[in-house]
Design an enzyme around this catalytic site. Structure first.
Site, PDB file in Angstrom:
ATOM      1  N   CYS A 175       0.813  -1.154   0.008  1.00  0.00           N
ATOM      2  CA  CYS A 175      -0.006   0.040  -0.238  1.00  0.00           C
ATOM      3  C   CYS A 175       0.991   1.157   0.013  1.00  0.00           C
ATOM      4  CB  CYS A 175      -0.589  -0.114   1.291  1.00  0.00           C
ATOM      5  SG  CYS A 175      -2.339   1.502   0.985  1.00  0.00           S
TER       6      CYS A 175
ATOM      7  N   CYS B 190      -2.993   7.055  -4.710  1.00  0.00           N
ATOM      8  CA  CYS B 190      -3.132   5.953  -5.080  1.00  0.00           C
ATOM      9  C   CYS B 190      -1.533   5.267  -4.985  1.00  0.00           C
ATOM     10  CB  CYS B 190      -4.416   5.301  -5.425  1.00  0.00           C
ATOM     11  SG  CYS B 190      -4.469   3.187  -5.145  1.00  0.00           S
TER      12      CYS B 190
HETATM   13  O1  PYC Z   1      -1.636   3.509  -1.629  1.00  0.00           O
HETATM   14  O2  PYC Z   1      -1.341   1.511  -2.956  1.00  0.00           O
HETATM   15  C1  PYC Z   1      -2.267   2.501  -2.387  1.00  0.00           C
HETATM   16  C2  PYC Z   1      -2.975   2.446  -1.567  1.00  0.00           C
HETATM   17  C3  PYC Z   1      -3.629   0.497  -2.125  1.00  0.00           C
HETATM   18  C4  PYC Z   1      -5.578   0.883  -1.412  1.00  0.00           C
HETATM   19  C5  PYC Z   1      -5.670   2.540  -1.045  1.00  0.00           C
HETATM   20  N1  PYC Z   1      -3.891   2.887  -1.113  1.00  0.00           N
END
Ligand code: PYC
Length: 309
Positions: free
Chosen positions: A85, A233
């Site tokens: 993550c 993300c």
């Molecule tokens: O930042 O990789 C990320 C992530 C995955 C799910 C929520 N954030």
């Protein structure tokens, strides 16, 4: 249970310092598998309502197997474990710095999918060097009930993603309900039409991508729990860079500025990986929001969390 909460570009992380289950020995990957198999209630109790929220990612600190890593860390969200993550790695680095366990410079975290390097630039800014990321399938076309024909790529950035530029509506915060509904339908269509990641893995994240002002692209990211990522993300943008690199649209070392649905940003670039993919670096900011002791009183009917609707 002692925890420290933070948010990374808007997306919350809860680092679990103590009070978690005994996961035995072995690699961080083996202990993560035991956490998922035997301790689902623990994970939900730590991050779901009424003590947390659906968007929260838990980061449980465990002793590393590798002596060159500052800690092991197992990530989970309300739907189960996450391999890696990005936002939670940035949040974990800021938390370790807040605790005085790391200083400015490079450090290594042992995650279930491999070693991730974090570089602490300041009290709030961190770069992570992610695991090797790659595209598995290009131009997968789906008929999505209620949405229509959608074409996109399936790629790995530490988690599995379907990435499409076919939008059900504009990527604006006012459309979050509509975007969530459409991406849930896309994810279901992927499953119904037999699309998976490598070794049959569930594609649990969906990214909608659009051009925008002030950044190279804006995204909306559906997470496994059905909530959306407030940050751009880290693993998802890593998967995107793998697709851009494979298409010759972004050179090694060239900068990429990714904006989230709420307008927060990550700066990224990549170098070539050893196995034909890319190794992305993701730079973002995080802030501590709370240091707490969570209580699970005997007789509390919601000690194990409230299941998502
Ligand atoms: O930042 O990789 C990320 C992530 C995955 C799910 C929520 N954030």
């Amino acid at each position: 249970m002692r925890v420290i909460d933070s948010h990374t570009e808007g997306e919350p992380t809860r680092v679990i310092l103590s009070g978690g289950p005994d996961l035995g020995g072995g690699s961080v990957g083996e202990r993560a598998a035991r956490l998922a198999r035997d301790h689902g209630d623990f994970c939900k109790s730590a991050i779901c309502e009424p003590r947390g929220l659906e968007a929260m990612v838990g980061a449980m600190l465990v002793p590393p197997l590798r002596p060159d890593c500052v800690t092991g860390v197992i990530y989970f969200n309300p739907a189960g474990n996450l391999g890696m993550c990005g936002h939670a790695s940035i949040g974990t680095a800021i938390t370790l710095a807040h605790m005085g366990r790391i200083g400015i410079g490079m450090h290594r975290l042992e995650t279930p999918v491999g070693v991730v390097t974090v570089e602490l630039h300041s009290d709030h800014e961190v770069s992570i060097t992610n695991v090797e990321s790659y595209r598995l399938h290009k131009d997968v076309s789906l008929d999505v009930p209620g949405v229509g024909r959608v074409t996109g790529d399936i790629a790995w950035g530490g988690n599995w993603f379907f990435i499409t530029r076919d939008l059900p509506c504009a990527l604006q915060p006012g459309n979050i309900r509509h975007l969530t509904d459409a991406t849930l339908r896309i994810r279901q269509a992927l499953q119904d039409q037999g699309w998976t990641g490598a070794q049959g893995a569930w594609i649990d994240h969906v990214i909608l991508l659009a051009p925008c002002e002030g950044a190279d692209a804006r995204n909306f990211v559906l997470c496994p729990s059905g909530s959306y990522d407030r940050s751009p993300c880290g693993t998802g943008t890593s998967a995107l860079l793998a697709c851009l690199a494979a298409d010759g649209q972004l050179d090694a070392g060239a900068p990429w500025l990714q904006q989230s649905i709420i307008g927060s940003t990550y700066r990224l670039s990549y170098v070539a990986g050893e196995n034909g993919g890319i190794v992305p670096t993701v730079c973002g900011r995080a802030w501590i929001t709370a240091e707490s002791v969570l209580h699970f009183a005997p007789g509390d009917p919601y000690a194990a969390g409230i299941p998502a609707a």
